[in-house]
Scaffold this active site. Structure first.
Site: not given
Length: 193
Positions: A14, A89, A128, A134, A145
């Site tokens: 996204k 969301r 990632r 992260r 998630r």
């Protein structure tokens, strides 16, 4: 003017596609995730509140998110259109966005949904996490998630599909290939109106 959303599971591309699409269409891309991360880094009150939820892989509460989005959509650079990434969301956020837009006599034009296989997304996000460090990208949090996306955000997608605004696009492939599929899907939704 184009007012659009991009939705999809975590890791579906996204953010990357939002940048490419906004460049092609000449509109501003707005990522709630980027805004949250900037606030976390700056240790603002909003950031400290959001961090608790982000670290657990949970959605930041609507009360925090809605205020942030309302403020952002009132800035001058969105007057020529926008692409929202990461919002709405939940059904409550859809209602809030509808209120925000209708107050200005506006409505959404297109909702893009990037699709991808969950196992591919887990692989992407773990990669990632290694690159960026992260804290919201360990496997347990990633799967949580993804579950949140499937249980909460997919209801949002159904709502936009019923309104004839939804364009589903396969998010797997080279960036430019996915972008081309997205642009074709946008044209398809516009032509159907």
């Amino acid at each position: 003017m184009t007012r659009m959303l991009i939705v999809g599971p975590p890791g579906s591309g996204k953010g990357t596609q939002a940048e490419w699409i906004s460049d092609r269409l000449g509109i501003v891309a707005i990522s709630t995730g980027d805004i949250f991360r900037a606030n976390v880094k700056g240790e603002t009150p909003l950031g400290l509140e959001a961090k608790k939820y982000m670290d657990a892989g949970d959605y930041v509460p609507d009360s925090v998110t809605n205020k942030m989005v309302r403020d952002r959509l009132q800035q001058e650079d969105v007057q020529h259109g926008f692409l929202l990434d990461g919002y709405p969301r939940t059904s409550a956020q859809v209602n809030e966005l509808d209120d925000i837009l209708s107050a200005g006599g506006e409505k959404l034009d297109v909702v893009l949904q990037l699709t991808a296989d969950d196992e591919e997304l887990v692989r992407r996000l773990l990669g990632r996490a290694k690159e960026s460090g992260r804290s919201d990208d360990d496997e347990k949090v990633i799967r949580h998630r993804l579950n949140l996306y499937h249980t909460q955000t997919e209801a949002v997608v159904v709502r936009y599909q019923k309104l004839g605004l939804l364009a589903k696009v396969d998010g797997i492939g080279a960036i430019d290939e996915v972008t081309d599929r997205i642009m074709a899907a946008i044209d398809g939704v516009r032509a159907a109106k």
